[in-house]
Structure formats: structure tokens, C-alpha cells
Design a protein around this motif. Structure first.
Motif: not given
Ligand code: PRX
Length: 646
Positions: A409-410, A414, A498, A524
Motif C-alpha cells: 500500500d504505497t 505527484t 495529508d 486529485r
Molecule cells: O492524499 C494522498 C493520496 O493521494 C494524494 C496524492 O495524489 P497524487 O499527487 O495525485 O498522487 C497519486 C499517486 C501517488 C496524497 O496526498 N494517496 C496516494 N496514495 C495513497 C494516498 N492516501 C493513502 N494511501 C495511499 N497509498
């Protein structure tokens, strides 16, 4: 909070690339002696000129800078292609699966990918593209999308990939923001049995952005699309007579690699800028360790190249590691709900990386769609994009993975370039819903609203205390915005936006965004962006947008709209506004609910009280918190009384 724990199996403990003991040792070294750790880890990349300096970073206002491996030079496309040719040029680099399973698939070996990339790189040069130029890529999920990105990296051009689901308006704004003169696209894309009119969208976008002098269009569906004389050429024309070799440009580690637009709290999406050397090391390392990736594995990241997951974990990380990448044009539910699992069986996929929203959508259709496939090739499962709810986690683990595949669960963003908090399959006992522990070199901290670091089990804002190689280096064209957005809230630290909880075992649990960003199906969306789109409509006086819980998407988009005097908010206008937002931003921004409101709850100083709007959207109106600052309490009663039944 009690939660289930899934320990590392004996088999994994014995064979893993990184076991628990190795993780502990390497993590400690990465924090206590980053210089030695990264000097070694960076050897995974072929440097043209080796670096002597590893890390030179400061998050302090007066001396703010982020530089990694700064005197080294490299070419990332050469790392992704050339160096694999001698030993495994015949290994499949891309296994492309089309949207429609009755169409032909395509397999490109590393040698073919190298040759196609070189031809296109030469084609770009012949069309005037030079090092440092920005190239906009608006493509479906086809190998040429990856080829276009790698070709840019090869000649030192900076790509800006725009997700193919964005509207002409959104595409145009992004072309304008990075001042790009060239757009690469396709006639159309396929998605779930439908066609996406990419070239038509480009034409519409360019009506307002005439400075674009070249459009290169891949013929993909064969649709009859108009070509503008002097501006538009086909992909085939661009590569005709071009050599299958192209000398890679020598790039400094801190030279820009790409720009990727993402949403934040303010109206305008920002161009997140990533550079070359640190990003190369970071994506290659995380791809290998998080998924326990071995040479010869069949790896499938089901994201779209239009998002950071596609950049880091379809293109740069996997290709740097010589992976065999499945690339899928379609959707999980077309032609039926077995599609993902059929692909897993067809190519004997070992590592699958997808998003909770896809899992939830498939889960609700019943287990039979999964159980009629074998999936016995699977070894590791990955999740990304949003918090994964324990129910979806358990389903992924037991039903999809037959109870034998660890789930990575990564958590990342961005901005972070790659995985920041994630279990490593052979190192960490898993707790469903927890991203578990930090990646090497990542120093997470949880702080309270005053920025005090909290110790032990706690909940607060998630910050990162020190730099890591894959970190973004700037907001394109807006130097100040970078520091202000990420480093001014909590002094000396990167603020992730977050929320996060840490439990008694030191496990991290991401609780979601603390700012005005909505996470719709892992995408997002800025509420301000949707509000700006709504108020552009002539019948809208004011709009406020908040998140609402959604069973499949994770979060949905709830819009409160006040119409101008004399206009009634009826069903027709509601439909029109939904269409309007889709047109302004794209289908991913489709409002789930539009509630017309004669007025919005405001403080006496005129500030919209979003907290209250969120509560109403969540249908949790029993405790609205402090409402004493409301200018007109009746507004709230009216909103509650008129909340649509969902
Ligand atoms: O809130 C977190 C959530 O996605 C956000 C980042 O979105 P973006 O920049 O579009 O990147 C998505 C791909 C990495 C973060 O601030 N998020 C992403 N992965 C998780 C997550 N929240 C919880 N668990 C995750 N594994």
C-alpha cells in the motif's frame, strides 16, 4: 484501534530482496549516513560523468535549495533502454493489451523500444525540438505514449503529459502555462468500448493557443480527422527516414526531466517539476524494493501515463530496471468485470499495481468474476492513490491474491516522485489500511497545528523532515509558489497536506487530505478549480465545492450553487452545470451532486464556512460544531432541509 496483522510468511522472509533485518539496517543507514547510503544506491544508474557530491539540500527559507548528485551527468532514456540491449535486448519491454480483447495485442522488445524511441527522438529534432523545450503529450494508453516520453528524455526536452480525460480547455491552459510549441497526440483513444476524440480536443484547444506550430498525430483508431496544413503531421511522417539510433543528450542531474500538472488548494493547477538524476535513482530503487521486482518478472501497473504513477511506475522506474511491462489501454469493467484477471492470466502477471477505486468497483460485482480466473502467477499486489479501506484490502488479499501475495500500500504524491511510505513485501507485517513504514531515506514526522513534533502513537499533520532524491524541484514558472506551498506551513519541513496517525508499532495510517483537495477515484481535484469553472457559467452567481463520501470513488464532488437573481435552479440547469464542468475540466471532474442554495453559510466577515458544507454533504448534521460566527443561521437550516436524497 485493534487491527488484524498479517506477518511476513516464512517463504517471503527467506527469499525477499529486502527482509526485516535488511530493512532495519538500510533504513538506519539511510537516515544516519545518507551520503554512504545514496552513493551506493545511485550505482544502479549508469552515469556519464560520475557525481562526487551526493546531497546538498536545505528546507530553510533563507537558504532554500534541493540538489542531489548535482555534478553528475546522465541520460535517463539511455538508462531505460540502451544499457539493457547487450544482455536482454530480446526481452519484452512492453506487452500492450488493447481496450477491445478481440483486437491484436503488441509486444515490443527492449531493442524495438530502443529503435522506436530513437526514431521518434530524431523526428522531434527534425521538427525543431531542442534540449529544454517543453513538449505536450496528450495520448491514449499506447506504446507510443511511452515512446514519446522516452524520446523527449533522450534529447533533453521536457515533457508535459496531459491526461487524455482532460477537456480542450484544461489542455489549452496547460499548453499555455508551460509555453509549449508542440503537441503529440493520436486521432482517438479507446476506452471501455468508447472513443475519446483526442485530435478534435487538440484542435479545439489550439483555436485559442495559436502559437503551437506543430502537432504530431498517431493514427490509432483510423478515424477520419481533419489535418491542418502546415501544422499537423502524422507520427509516421515524423519518423519516416529517421535513423534507429540517436545519440542521447548528456544531462546534468538537476536538469529538468518533466512537468506534470496537479491540483492544489488554489484555483490554478501547478506544474510540478521533476529533474533527472535524483528521480532516476528514486524511481528505480522504489520500483525494485517496494514490489520485490526481479529480472524476468511480468509487471503490470494499471494506472494511466497521464498521472505520476504512470510516469514513475509504468515508464521510468520499470524501464530503468529492465522490467517487462504490461500496458493496458482499457478499463477494468470492459467487456466484463473479469477483464483485469483475464489479463493477469493471459500474460502470467507476477506483480499487479492498481488503485482502491478499481478494486471497490470490481468487488461489488461479486467474487465469481475473479474466481473464474486462476491468478496463480501473482506474487505481489500494489495499491496507490488513496487510502485503501480495510474491506477492499481484505478482498484484494484473499480473493484476488488467494491469501499469498503481500500488498504494497504505497503512499506518495505527484510531488514526491515515488513511494514514501510503504511496506516492503518481505520486511513488514501488514495491517490492512496502513501504509506501514517509511521508504529508505524518508523521515516522516507527525506534527500538531503549531508544528510541534508529536512522539509515539499520535495523530496530526504528516510532514517530511528532510529531502529525498525524488522530490519535486519547483513549480514550473513560479519559483515562490514552491516554497510557499510546501515549506512555509511548518518551518524547515515539507508539508504533505495529508493527515496521518501513527500507532503503537510505529505504523503510519494516512487519514486523507487536510486541504481543499478532493481525491476522486485516486485523482486529485482542487475544489477551487471546480468552483472557478462553475462561476464561469452565466447563470451561476456563487459556488462552493466540497468532498462527499462515495462507495466506489472514495470521494465524490458535492457542489453548492447559488444562481443569479431571477434564475431558478431546476433539473435542466443541474444537468447543464454537470455538462459544463465536464467541458471546462474533463469527465473526471463530473459533479456527483449539485444542490442549489439561495445563499451559502458565511461568517460575518464573508468567509464561506466549508466545514458546515462538508458536514451537510456527508449527511452528518447532528453536530455542526461551532455555528456562532454564522452571519445568518437560517441559511444552514435551509441547506439541510433541501439536501437531495442520495
Ligand atoms: O492524499 C494522498 C493520496 O493521494 C494524494 C496524492 O495524489 P497524487 O499527487 O495525485 O498522487 C497519486 C499517486 C501517488 C496524497 O496526498 N494517496 C496516494 N496514495 C495513497 C494516498 N492516501 C493513502 N494511501 C495511499 N497509498
Amino acid at each position: 484501534m485493534e487491527s488484524k496483522v498479517y506477518p511476513v510468511s516464512d517463504e517471503w522472509a527467506q527469499d525477499a530482496l529486502i527482509d526485516a533485518e535488511t530493512y532495519a539496517r538500510k533504513y538506519r543507514q539511510s537516515i544516519e549516513d545518507p551520503d554512504t547510503f545514496w552513493r551506493e544506491e545511485a550505482q544502479r544508474i549508469d552515469w556519464i560523468k560520475p557525481f562526487t557530491k551526493v546531497k546538498d539540500t536545505s528546507f530553510d527559507k533563507d537558504d532554500f535549495h534541493i540538489r542531489w548528485f548535482e555534478d553528475g551527468t546522465l541520460n535517463l532514456a539511455a538508462n531505460c533502454l540502451d544499457r539493457h540491449l547487450a544482455d536482454h535486448g530480446d526481452r519484452p519491454a512492453i506487452i500492450w493489451e488493447p481496450d477491445d480483447p478481440s483486437h491484436d495485442n503488441r509486444i515490443l522488445t527492449y531493442r524495438q523500444l530502443y529503435e522506436e524511441t530513437c526514431r521518434f527522438a530524431n523526428g522531434l529534432k527534425a521538427n525543431g525540438v531542442k534540449k529544454g523545450d517543453r513538449v505536450t503529450i496528450y495520448m491514449p494508453m499506447v506504446p507510443e505514449a511511452a515512446i514519446a516520453m522516452l524520446a523527449c528524455a533522450r534529447i533533453g526536452a521536457v515533457h508535459s503529459v496531459i491526461f487524455a480525460g482532460f477537456s480542450p480547455e484544461a489542455l489549452g491552459n496547460r499548453i499555455e502555462d508551460c509555453d509549449s510549441d508542440i503537441v503529440i497526440t493520436a486521432d482517438e483513444g479507446h476506452r471501455g468500448g468508447r472513443k475519446v476524440p483526442l485530435k478534435a480536443n487538440v484542435d479545439e484547444a489550439l483555436d485559442h493557443h495559436a502559437h503551437v506550430s506543430r502537432v504530431i498525430m498517431l493514427r490509432h483508431t483510423g478515424a477520419d480527422v481533419p489535418m491542418k496544413e502546415g501544422r499537423d503531421i502524422t507520427w509516421d511522417e515524423a519518423v519516416a527516414d529517421q535513423s534507429t539510433d540517436c545519440e542521447p543528450e548528456e544531462m546534468a542531474a538537476e536538469d529538468p526531466l518533466f512537468i506534470l500538472y496537479t491540483s492544489g488548494s488554489t484555483g490554478k493547477p501547478k506544474g510540478v517539476l521533476h529533474t533527472t538524476g535524483g528521480y532516476a535513482v528514486w524511481t528505480s530503487m522504489t520500483h525494485e524494493y517496494s514490489f520485490d521486482h526481479r529480472p524476468g518478472d511480468v509487471y503490470w501497473c494499471a494506472a494511466d501515463i497521464g498521472w505520476i504513477t504512470g510516469h514513475s511506475y509504468i515508464v521510468y522506474g520499470p524501464f530503468a530496471n529492465g522490467a517487462t511491462n504490461v500496458m493496458f489501454e482499457g478499463t477494468p469493467n470492459y467487456p466484463d468485470f473479469s477483464r483485469f484477471w483475464q489479463i493477469v492470466d493471459k500474460y502470467r502477471v507476477n506483480i499487479l499495481y492498481t488503485a482502491p477505486t478499481a478494486l471497490r468497483a470490481l468487488m461489488r460485482e461479486g467474487n465469481e468474476w475473479v474466481e473464474k480466473t486462476s491468478r496463480d502467477s501473482l506474487r505481489v499486489l500494489g495499491s496507490v492513490g488513496e487510502p485503501i479501506n480495510p474491506e477492499a484490502w481484505e478482498w484484494y488479499y484473499h480473493i484476488v491474491g488467494n491469501g499469498k501475495c503481500p500488498i504494497a500500500d504505497t503512499w506518495w504524491q505527484t510531488e514526491t516522485g515515488g513511494h514514501m511510505i510503504t511496506p516492503l513485501p518481505g520486511a513488514h507485517a501488514l495491517k490492512p489500511g496502513s501504509a506501514t513504514k517509511p521508504m529508505f531515506g524518508v523521515k516522516p514526522e507527525i506534527v500538531d497545528t503549531d508544528g510541534n513534533r508529536l512522539e509515539g502513537p499520535c495523530e496530526g499533520a504528516l510532514v517530511i523532515a528532510d529531502s529525498w532524491p525524488g522530490q519535486m524541484r519547483g513549480v514550473y514558472g513560479d519559483e515562490e509558489r514552491f516554497f510557499l506551498t510546501y515549506f512555509s506551513t511548518f518551518k524547515g519541513r515539507y508539508f504533505t497536506s495529508d493527515g496521518c496517525r501513527r500507532d503503537e508499532d510505529g505504523y503510519y495510517w494516512i487519514t486523507g487530505r487536510m486541504d481543499d483537495v478532493i481525491n476522486v477515484s485516486g485523482h486529485r481535484m482542487g475544489t477551487a478549480e471546480i468552483e472557478s469553472a462553475l462561476v464561469l457559467h452565466e447563470k451561476v452567481a456563487e459556488a462552493a465545492v466540497v468532498a462527499m463520501p462515495h462507495d466506489v470513488k472514495g470521494q465524490g464532488i458535492y457542489c453548492y450553487v447559488t444562481t443569479i437573481a431571477g434564475v431558478e435552479g431546476d433539473e435542466d440547469l443541474r444537468k447543464e452545470l454537470i455538462k459544463w464542468v465536464r467541458h471546462e475540466i474533463g469527465p473526471i471532474a463530473s459533479p456527483d451532486v449539485v444542490q442549489f442554495a439561495p445563499s451559502l453559510p458565511k461568517t460575518r466577515s464573508g468567509k464561506i464556512m466549508r466545514r458546515i458544507l462538508r458536514k451537510i454533504a456527508e449527511n452528518d448534521t447532528s453536530n455542526l460544531g461551532d455555528t456562532s460566527t454564522l452571519a445568518d443561521p437560517e441559511v444552514v437550516d435551509n441547506l439541510i432541509a433541501n439536501r437531495p436524497d442520495l
